[in-house]
Design a protein around this motif. Structure first.
Motif, PDB file in Angstrom:
ATOM      1  N   LEU A  77     -12.836  -2.087   0.364  1.00  0.00           N
ATOM      2  CA  LEU A  77     -14.212  -1.816  -0.050  1.00  0.00           C
ATOM      3  C   LEU A  77     -14.451  -2.177  -1.511  1.00  0.00           C
ATOM      4  N   LEU A  78     -13.479  -1.868  -2.371  1.00  0.00           N
ATOM      5  CA  LEU A  78     -13.663  -2.162  -3.784  1.00  0.00           C
ATOM      6  C   LEU A  78     -13.745  -3.661  -4.032  1.00  0.00           C
ATOM      7  N   LEU A  79     -12.893  -4.419  -3.349  1.00  0.00           N
ATOM      8  CA  LEU A  79     -12.946  -5.868  -3.476  1.00  0.00           C
ATOM      9  C   LEU A  79     -14.266  -6.399  -2.920  1.00  0.00           C
ATOM     10  N   GLY A  80     -14.728  -5.801  -1.821  1.00  0.00           N
ATOM     11  CA  GLY A  80     -16.016  -6.185  -1.265  1.00  0.00           C
ATOM     12  C   GLY A  80     -17.154  -5.920  -2.236  1.00  0.00           C
ATOM     13  N   GLY A  81     -17.106  -4.769  -2.906  1.00  0.00           N
ATOM     14  CA  GLY A  81     -18.130  -4.456  -3.893  1.00  0.00           C
ATOM     15  C   GLY A  81     -18.108  -5.416  -5.070  1.00  0.00           C
ATOM     16  N   ARG A  82     -16.902  -5.759  -5.521  1.00  0.00           N
ATOM     17  CA  ARG A  82     -16.763  -6.700  -6.634  1.00  0.00           C
ATOM     18  C   ARG A  82     -17.310  -8.075  -6.249  1.00  0.00           C
ATOM     19  N   ALA A  83     -16.928  -8.540  -5.064  1.00  0.00           N
ATOM     20  CA  ALA A  83     -17.400  -9.839  -4.594  1.00  0.00           C
ATOM     21  C   ALA A  83     -18.917  -9.850  -4.454  1.00  0.00           C
ATOM     22  N   ALA A  84     -19.490  -8.749  -3.983  1.00  0.00           N
ATOM     23  CA  ALA A  84     -20.944  -8.670  -3.829  1.00  0.00           C
ATOM     24  C   ALA A  84     -21.651  -8.799  -5.167  1.00  0.00           C
ATOM     25  N   ASP A  85     -21.120  -8.133  -6.193  1.00  0.00           N
ATOM     26  CA  ASP A  85     -21.729  -8.205  -7.511  1.00  0.00           C
ATOM     27  C   ASP A  85     -21.691  -9.618  -8.084  1.00  0.00           C
ATOM     28  N   LEU A  86     -20.596 -10.335  -7.848  1.00  0.00           N
ATOM     29  CA  LEU A  86     -20.399 -11.629  -8.498  1.00  0.00           C
ATOM     30  C   LEU A  86     -20.900 -12.809  -7.680  1.00  0.00           C
ATOM     31  N   LEU A  87     -20.767 -12.757  -6.368  1.00  0.00           N
ATOM     32  CA  LEU A  87     -21.147 -13.885  -5.516  1.00  0.00           C
ATOM     33  C   LEU A  87     -22.576 -13.794  -4.998  1.00  0.00           C
ATOM     34  N   GLY A  88     -23.123 -12.608  -5.008  1.00  0.00           N
ATOM     35  CA  GLY A  88     -24.453 -12.387  -4.438  1.00  0.00           C
ATOM     36  C   GLY A  88     -24.353 -11.343  -3.345  1.00  0.00           C
ATOM     37  N   ARG A  89     -25.160 -10.299  -3.489  1.00  0.00           N
ATOM     38  CA  ARG A  89     -25.018  -9.165  -2.575  1.00  0.00           C
ATOM     39  C   ARG A  89     -25.455  -9.506  -1.155  1.00  0.00           C
ATOM     40  N   ARG A  90     -26.550 -10.235  -1.023  1.00  0.00           N
ATOM     41  CA  ARG A  90     -26.980 -10.620   0.322  1.00  0.00           C
ATOM     42  C   ARG A  90     -25.999 -11.604   0.946  1.00  0.00           C
ATOM     43  N   ARG A  91     -25.441 -12.496   0.136  1.00  0.00           N
ATOM     44  CA  ARG A  91     -24.486 -13.481   0.642  1.00  0.00           C
ATOM     45  C   ARG A  91     -23.241 -12.795   1.199  1.00  0.00           C
ATOM     46  N   VAL A 398     -24.836   8.350  -9.777  1.00  0.00           N
ATOM     47  CA  VAL A 398     -25.626   8.746 -10.941  1.00  0.00           C
ATOM     48  C   VAL A 398     -24.948   8.253 -12.217  1.00  0.00           C
ATOM     49  N   GLY A 399     -25.730   7.599 -13.076  1.00  0.00           N
ATOM     50  CA  GLY A 399     -25.211   7.137 -14.350  1.00  0.00           C
ATOM     51  C   GLY A 399     -24.494   5.810 -14.287  1.00  0.00           C
ATOM     52  N   VAL A 400     -24.391   5.210 -13.102  1.00  0.00           N
ATOM     53  CA  VAL A 400     -23.707   3.926 -12.959  1.00  0.00           C
ATOM     54  C   VAL A 400     -24.687   2.803 -13.284  1.00  0.00           C
ATOM     55  N   THR A 401     -24.280   1.885 -14.151  1.00  0.00           N
ATOM     56  CA  THR A 401     -25.148   0.776 -14.520  1.00  0.00           C
ATOM     57  C   THR A 401     -25.166  -0.279 -13.424  1.00  0.00           C
ATOM     58  N   GLU A 402     -26.137  -1.187 -13.520  1.00  0.00           N
ATOM     59  CA  GLU A 402     -26.258  -2.276 -12.542  1.00  0.00           C
ATOM     60  C   GLU A 402     -24.991  -3.119 -12.516  1.00  0.00           C
ATOM     61  N   ARG A 403     -24.319  -3.217 -13.654  1.00  0.00           N
ATOM     62  CA  ARG A 403     -23.075  -3.985 -13.754  1.00  0.00           C
ATOM     63  C   ARG A 403     -22.008  -3.472 -12.803  1.00  0.00           C
ATOM     64  N   ASP A 404     -21.959  -2.146 -12.614  1.00  0.00           N
ATOM     65  CA  ASP A 404     -20.910  -1.534 -11.801  1.00  0.00           C
ATOM     66  C   ASP A 404     -21.410  -1.044 -10.448  1.00  0.00           C
ATOM     67  N   ALA A 405     -22.624  -1.449 -10.068  1.00  0.00           N
ATOM     68  CA  ALA A 405     -23.224  -0.909  -8.848  1.00  0.00           C
ATOM     69  C   ALA A 405     -22.369  -1.164  -7.620  1.00  0.00           C
ATOM     70  N   GLY A 406     -21.892  -2.404  -7.461  1.00  0.00           N
ATOM     71  CA  GLY A 406     -21.095  -2.720  -6.277  1.00  0.00           C
ATOM     72  C   GLY A 406     -19.772  -1.976  -6.253  1.00  0.00           C
ATOM     73  N   VAL A 407     -19.106  -1.884  -7.411  1.00  0.00           N
ATOM     74  CA  VAL A 407     -17.822  -1.200  -7.476  1.00  0.00           C
ATOM     75  C   VAL A 407     -17.981   0.287  -7.181  1.00  0.00           C
ATOM     76  N   ALA A 408     -19.001   0.913  -7.782  1.00  0.00           N
ATOM     77  CA  ALA A 408     -19.192   2.351  -7.586  1.00  0.00           C
ATOM     78  C   ALA A 408     -19.554   2.682  -6.143  1.00  0.00           C
ATOM     79  N   SER A 409     -20.413   1.852  -5.547  1.00  0.00           N
ATOM     80  CA  SER A 409     -20.788   2.104  -4.154  1.00  0.00           C
ATOM     81  C   SER A 409     -19.604   1.870  -3.228  1.00  0.00           C
ATOM     82  N   GLY A 410     -18.780   0.877  -3.551  1.00  0.00           N
ATOM     83  CA  GLY A 410     -17.574   0.661  -2.759  1.00  0.00           C
ATOM     84  C   GLY A 410     -16.588   1.793  -2.927  1.00  0.00           C
ATOM     85  N   LEU A 411     -16.512   2.356  -4.134  1.00  0.00           N
ATOM     86  CA  LEU A 411     -15.539   3.405  -4.414  1.00  0.00           C
ATOM     87  C   LEU A 411     -15.805   4.659  -3.599  1.00  0.00           C
ATOM     88  N   ILE A 412     -17.065   5.109  -3.516  1.00  0.00           N
ATOM     89  CA  ILE A 412     -17.335   6.345  -2.787  1.00  0.00           C
ATOM     90  C   ILE A 412     -17.079   6.177  -1.291  1.00  0.00           C
TER      91      ILE A 412
END
Length: 498
Positions: A77-91, A398-412
């Motif tokens: 999930l964390l790798l998926g979140g990272r990839a989503a942030d960098l490659l494009g979330r819809r992609r 809460v408190g997570v910036t857009e930069r870390d959105a994919g990682v934080a959502s993957g983490l939970i």
């Protein structure tokens, strides 16, 4: 900084009024995908005895049909979140949904247990791409505040109902069509979602100079957890103090330590350890892990109890679990209101108390019990799990910036899925160990099974209750307020490249 589709003016975190309807249309499609991935964690539960007979599974190996999915789901999930942030979330969402749908078709066509388990693992990998991308898109569509809380509340209710409704759907499909159609349903829903995604879901991603993904970290943590679950599941046969068991658990611990070391030194870590400076995020993830371990273990053991002790059919077992889902849906609305009017902490603690109490109540169900006399009360009470899913989803972001959105959502979600995999392994092992001991003492098979399931449910209930002090100590209203203020101040600053 975020790139935005021209066709989607509401993407990127600020919602234009004209895009409000489009936001909720996109949310609905993303929620359907989330529901499907959440349901697949346990949708096969009631079909396990049938799958075991048809594919010649050993009783002790049945749990792998569930845990293979949960381990790859949670581990990547964390790798998926990272990839989503960098490659494009819809992609990434589209790619994951394609993989999930294809693996579902392969599961439906499986003719051996090993092939089914492998394809369930591939399914989990697809889900690990779908879920963080979807939740990250939701976060970027809705600005932080009441509207995002409403969206995340519905999101949490979707996850909570997905698990229990999945059990009901699995029972009905197994009874009237056969277990392969559990997976054919995914093919139909997944295919329809793929056709609609580009039309209704916005694209967004982080724009940074270099893209780094840390696949070594993902492999290390997933391998560690697979070895841990395997060691736990084999312990009743090999012995808890056997050299093989201790070696497997020691190897798992070493790999987990290596994962932490990798993340501390990596230029672009899969899991930025700085996120845990947010006590609300850390506490929510700890509670999420215990929630997954206690609740998913409870459903796994409860399902086996109803089928192997009470003699329920797959359909009747699914109908019994519907009581949990109905309570969860009924409590979802009040949970959203209470989170806004009181606090995330109080709602979460109340949900943990009610859910843990319900699981412990289920330990009183006798070998020759009935649903309404012995199970209905505990099942209705554990529907309060919605009061954990919703505040956990809110608190973890809460408190997570857009930069870390994919990682934080993957983490939970990773915390919940991995907790579920480990909780099922522990509950299954405890039940098997206790049942074997009672059989050795001369107890009849039904009584031995009941005793084993009761002991496992005690463990699941106590795991759920262990989340209460964590919620009270780490998740505070002041922490949420401060985290929100920091997040909002950082929105104006360009996110540095990892």
């Amino acid at each position: 900084m975020t790139t935005v589709d021209a066709d989607n003016p509401f993407a990127g975190g600020k919602a234009a009024p004209s895009g409000h309807v489009h936001q909720w249309r996109a949310f609905s499609l993303l929620a359907v995908a989330y529901f499907m991935t959440a349901a697949d964690m346990l949708i096969v539960n009631v079909a396990l005895p049938t799958i075991g007979r048809e594919l010649h599974f050993a009783q002790a190996d049945l749990q792998w049909v569930v845990t293979a999915y949960a381990l790859t789901f949670g581990g990547f999930l964390l790798l998926g979140g990272r990839a989503a942030d960098l490659l494009g979330r819809r992609r990434v969402f589209t790619a994951g949904l394609t993989l999930f749908t294809a693996a579902s078709l392969a599961c439906a066509l499986a003719t051996s247990g090993i092939f089914l388990v492998i394809m369930r693992g591939v399914q989990g990998l697809g889900a690990a791409m779908v879920l963080p991308a979807a939740l990250s898109i939701v976060m970027n569509m809705f600005p932080e505040g009441a509207e995002r809380n409403k969206a995340l509340g519905l999101w949490g209710a979707t996850g909570a109902s997905g698990a229990t409704v999945g059990v009901l759907a699995g029972g009905a499909i197994t009874r009237y069509a056969g277990w392969p159609y559990i997976f054919y349903l995914n093919v139909i829903v997944g295919g329809a979602a793929l056709l609609l995604t580009r039309r209704v879901v916005p694209e967004s991603r982080l724009r940074i100079a270099q893209r780094r993904y840390d696949p070594i970290g993902a492999i290390a943590v997933t391998t560690a957890l697979v070895i841990m679950v395997y060691g736990i599941s084999q312990a009743p046969t090999a012995g808890w103090t056997a050299t093989r068991t201790l070696a497997l658990l020691a190897t798992s611990a070493a790999l987990l330590a290596a994962f932490v070391a990798i993340e501390a030194r990596a230029q672009a870590p899969l899991l930025p350890l700085r996120l845990f400076r947010l006590s609300t995020l850390a506490g929510s993830n700890a509670v999420g892990f215990l929630l997954g371990a206690g609740f998913y273990g409870y459903i796994f053991i409860g399902t086996l109890y109803m089928q192997q002790v009470l003699g329920y059919s797959a359909l009747n077992t699914g109908l019994a679990w519907l009581t949990v889902g109905l309570t969860g849906v009924a409590l979802a609305g009040p949970a959203q209101v209470l989170v806004t009017r009181t606090s995330v902490t109080l709602v979460m603690a109340a949900g943990l108390t009610l859910t843990g109490a319900g699981i412990l109540w289920a330990t009183q169900a006798p070998a020759h019990g009935s649903f309404w006399a012995d199970l209905a009360g505990p099942f209705f009470l554990t529907g309060a799990v919605t009061w954990i899913f919703i505040p956990v989803s809110i608190g973890a972001l809460v408190g997570v910036t857009e930069r870390d959105a994919g990682v934080a959502s993957g983490l939970i979600d990773s915390s919940q899925q991995l907790g579920g995999a480990i909780g099922i392994a522990i509950a299954s092992t405890v039940a098997a160990t206790r049942t074997s001991g009672l059989r050795t003492q001369g107890h009849a098979i039904v009584g031995a099974f009941t005793g084993g399931f009761h002991t496992a449910l005690w463990v699941c209930g106590l795991i759920a209750l262990a989340g209460i002090p964590i919620a009270l100590l780490l998740i505070r209203r002041t922490g949420i307020t401060q985290a929100t203020a920091v997040s909002q101040s950082q929105v104006q600053e360009p996110a540095p490249a990892d």
